[in-house]
Design an enzyme around this catalytic site. Sequence first.
Site, PDB file in Angstrom:
ATOM      1  N   GLU A 200      33.324 -23.532  18.461  1.00  0.00           N
ATOM      2  CA  GLU A 200      32.757 -25.093  18.681  1.00  0.00           C
ATOM      3  C   GLU A 200      33.280 -25.385  17.570  1.00  0.00           C
ATOM      4  O   GLU A 200      33.381 -24.633  16.476  1.00  0.00           O
ATOM      5  CB  GLU A 200      31.454 -25.655  18.524  1.00  0.00           C
ATOM      6  N   HIS A 235      19.146 -22.254   9.050  1.00  0.00           N
ATOM      7  CA  HIS A 235      19.733 -23.184  10.462  1.00  0.00           C
ATOM      8  C   HIS A 235      18.247 -23.001  11.288  1.00  0.00           C
ATOM      9  O   HIS A 235      18.272 -22.989  12.253  1.00  0.00           O
ATOM     10  CB  HIS A 235      20.593 -22.510  11.757  1.00  0.00           C
ATOM     11  N   ARG A 295      10.475 -27.416  27.359  1.00  0.00           N
ATOM     12  CA  ARG A 295       9.271 -26.806  26.492  1.00  0.00           C
ATOM     13  C   ARG A 295       9.192 -27.703  25.796  1.00  0.00           C
ATOM     14  O   ARG A 295       9.513 -28.281  24.851  1.00  0.00           O
ATOM     15  CB  ARG A 295       9.256 -25.594  26.111  1.00  0.00           C
TER      16      ARG A 295
HETATM   17  P1  ADP Z   1      19.519 -21.549  17.534  1.00  0.00           P
HETATM   18  O1  ADP Z   1      19.807 -22.398  19.276  1.00  0.00           O
HETATM   19  O2  ADP Z   1      20.602 -20.178  17.740  1.00  0.00           O
HETATM   20  O3  ADP Z   1      18.669 -22.423  16.426  1.00  0.00           O
HETATM   21  P2  ADP Z   1      21.467 -24.332  17.747  1.00  0.00           P
HETATM   22  O4  ADP Z   1      22.448 -23.787  18.453  1.00  0.00           O
HETATM   23  O5  ADP Z   1      19.519 -24.836  18.128  1.00  0.00           O
HETATM   24  O6  ADP Z   1      21.283 -22.468  17.390  1.00  0.00           O
HETATM   25  O7  ADP Z   1      22.115 -24.155  16.108  1.00  0.00           O
HETATM   26  C1  ADP Z   1      21.381 -24.328  15.146  1.00  0.00           C
HETATM   27  C2  ADP Z   1      21.261 -25.657  14.068  1.00  0.00           C
HETATM   28  O8  ADP Z   1      22.963 -25.437  13.842  1.00  0.00           O
HETATM   29  C3  ADP Z   1      21.889 -26.901  14.314  1.00  0.00           C
HETATM   30  O9  ADP Z   1      20.967 -27.522  14.056  1.00  0.00           O
HETATM   31  C4  ADP Z   1      22.487 -27.287  13.318  1.00  0.00           C
HETATM   32  O10 ADP Z   1      22.345 -27.195  11.965  1.00  0.00           O
HETATM   33  C5  ADP Z   1      23.127 -26.317  13.198  1.00  0.00           C
HETATM   34  N1  ADP Z   1      24.400 -26.554  14.313  1.00  0.00           N
HETATM   35  C6  ADP Z   1      24.622 -26.333  15.270  1.00  0.00           C
HETATM   36  N2  ADP Z   1      25.795 -26.069  15.753  1.00  0.00           N
HETATM   37  C7  ADP Z   1      26.953 -27.106  15.061  1.00  0.00           C
HETATM   38  C8  ADP Z   1      28.582 -27.320  15.201  1.00  0.00           C
HETATM   39  N3  ADP Z   1      28.769 -27.481  15.896  1.00  0.00           N
HETATM   40  N4  ADP Z   1      28.686 -27.817  13.423  1.00  0.00           N
HETATM   41  C9  ADP Z   1      27.158 -27.836  12.482  1.00  0.00           C
HETATM   42  N5  ADP Z   1      26.785 -26.657  12.797  1.00  0.00           N
HETATM   43  C10 ADP Z   1      25.476 -26.838  13.962  1.00  0.00           C
END
Ligand code: ADP
Length: 677
Positions: A200, A235, A295
Amino acid sequence: MFKRILIANRGEIACRVIRTARRLAIETVAVYSDADAGAMHVAEADAAIRIGGAAPSESYLNVDAILAAAKASGAEAIHPGYGFLSENAAFAEACAKAGIVFIGPPASAIRAMGSKSAAKALMEKAGVPVVPGYHGDKQEPGFLAKEAGRIGYPVLIKAVAGGGGKGMRRVDKAADFAEALAGAKREAQGAFKDDVVLIEKYVERPRHVEIQVFGDAKGNAVYLFERDCSVQRRHQKVLEEAPAPGLDPKTRKSMGEAAVAAAKAIGYTGAGTIEFIFGGGPSGSAFYFMEMNTRLQVEHPVTELITGLDLVEWQLRVASGEALPLKQDELSIRGHAVEARLYAEDPAKDFLPATGRLAHLALPPSNPQGPVRVDTGVRQGDTVSIHYDPMIAKLIAWGEDRAAALRRMASMLDETRVAGMVTNRDFLRAVVTHPAFATGDVHTGFIGEHAKELFLADGPAPDRVLALAALHSVLANAAEAVTRAAASGDPFSPWNRSDGWRLNDDAWSIFRFAEGGREVAAREVAITVHYRKSGYVFDLPGGSVPVIGTMAADGTITARIGGEVCHAAAVRVGGEVYVFDGGRTWRLAIVDPLAAVADAEIGTGKLTAPMPGKIIAVKVEKGAIVERGQALLVMEAMKMEHTIRAPADGKVEGIHYAVGDQVDEGVELIQFEAKED
Ligand code: ADP
C-alpha cells in the site's frame, strides 16, 4: 428477545455484556478457564460453566467446549465479545449448526472481510475508496518490488491475514524493499501461517478514523458516526475519541455513507466497524478503507456516550430478529467522549506487558451513561496473568465539548491508582494533558513525535514525594499501634506507642527509602521525622519542614507539607510504597537496615525474569566477559520478545536456564558479576 444468552468471553467485555443483558432481564451464562474461576465476570453472571485450561486454545477458543456449555445451560444465543472467537466464521457456522444464534454478522460477511486483500477488492467494487496499492495474488519479490515503485515510496507491506500490527513493514526506499518484504513474510508466516502480503501507499501523518455501522436482517443499515483512534503505540490503540476532532460534517457524511455501502455490499448485520486511514490536514481530507472489524470494538463506549445508545442492546435486538431501533435521520451527536485504556504495561520499556496481583486498585466511580464511566473486569486482589490481555480498565469521559471531556479524563486518571505492577496511567495522563493533544492535532505518529514530554523520566523523587512516603509510614505505624494497643492488655504501655517516644531523648524516627526507578544503582534517602506536639518536622534532602496530615483507610492523604496543602495517596505493597501525587506514580523501596547488610556485596547482580515466559535464546556462555548493554538472554512473554542485557561491564558467573525452559516472574536467570573500577 432471548431469555438466556451465553457470553463466550472474559474480562471487561463479558461484564459489559452482562450489564445490558441484566437491564433487559436476559439471563446470562458465563464461561471460564481454570485461571478465571474466581474472576469478576464469573461472579456477575447468573450462571457459570468451566470450559477448560488457562491457555485460550483450551478454553475461550475451544469451540466444542463452548457449544457444549451453551447447550447444557439452555442458552439460545452466544455473544462472542471481541477477540477470541468473535471474528471466526467457522465458529459462527458451528453455532448455526447447533441451533444457537451467533450474536454477530453472518459467517459469509466475516469471511468476506477476513482477508485484507479480498476485502479491498470487494470494497473497490462497492465504490468505497481504498488505499492505492497492489492487493493481487502475485507474490514474486521482483514483481512486488516493481509494484512498490509504481505506487511510489514510502509504501507499507501488510500481511493479508494480518492483525495486531504483525507482518507490517514501512519501506522508504527501493533499496530496502527486498529485506523488508522478507521480514514481513517471515513474521506473517509465524503469526498467521500465511505469508501472502499486499503493498500500500504509506499515508504520511495519517489519522485512524473509523465508522461504527449497524445492520439488521431486514436490509437496513445505518452509521453511528466516527471514532478517532489515532493515538497508537505499536500500531495499536490506547486512546480513542468521538467525534473525530475537526472533522467537517460533509466528510463525516461521505465517510458514513461509504461505510454503509461497504456493510450493504456484504449483507452485514449487527455491529461492525469500518476502519479508514484518513489523510486529513490542509491539503484536503482523503479517506481510504483499511479493514472492517466484524464485531463490537473495544472503544464502542465513546460512541455510546455521544449517541446516548446502548450498542449491546442493539446487537441483542438485531440478533433476535428485530429491526434497527432508529433510522439514520434519527441519529445525532451530543458532546464529546474520550476513552483511555488502562493497561498493565511499561511505557518506558516499549510498552512491555506486565503481570502481577492488583494489590491496590482504585478506580473512579462509574455510570454507564456517563459523564464518567469505567468498564472493567477486575477487582482489587485479582491477578493480571500472562494468559490474557493485560488491560485493567477502560476509562471513558463525556463532556459538552472536547476540552470538557479531556478535563474530566485527566481527573479520572488522577483518581485511578494501581499498585502491584507498572501501568500506563501516568503516560495516559501525559497524553490527555499535552498541549498538542488539546489542539486536536492527532495522527498515528503522535506518541513518537511527542515522546520527550510523554515518557516521564524516573528522576529523583522530589522532597514532597519523599515527605508523603515518610508520612505514609508514620501514619501507618500509628494506625497499627492503635490496633495493637487495643488488642493488648495494656493499651497505655510505652511499647504500644509509635510516636518515636524514647526515654531521655527527643522523639524521632528515621525512615529510609531507596529510589532511582529503573537505574541499576538506587539512591537511598534517609528522612528523620521529629515528633512534636503540633505535628511533625521532617528532615528532607532539601531542608527541614513542618508536616501535618491524615490518611484514610484507602490510602488517600490530606497533608500540609511546609506551606503546601496536598491531596495525594500512598499505599504499601510488600517492601514498596507507591506514592500517587499530581498524576505521577512513584515507587520507593522501603529500606530495612538489617536486610541492607545482606545485600551489601556491591557489584553482584542477579538478573531476574521481568515476567513469566519462555527462554528462547541464550546468547552467552558461563564465564563470558561482557560489555554493558550486551544481550545475554532472550525470553518470550505474552507473544513478545524481551532481551535481558548486561547492566554493566562484567562477567557471567552462571546461567540458570536453557532454551525452551519456562520461567516464573522474578526468578534469577543469570548470576552476574560487575567489573570493579
Ligand atoms: P492490523 O489489522 O494489523 O491492526 P491495520 O490494517 O488495521 O493493521 O493497520 C493498523 C495501523 O497501521 C493503522 O491504524 C494505521 O495507524 C497504520 N496504517 C495502516 N495502513 C496504513 C497506510 N497505508 N499508511 C499509513 N499507516 C497505515
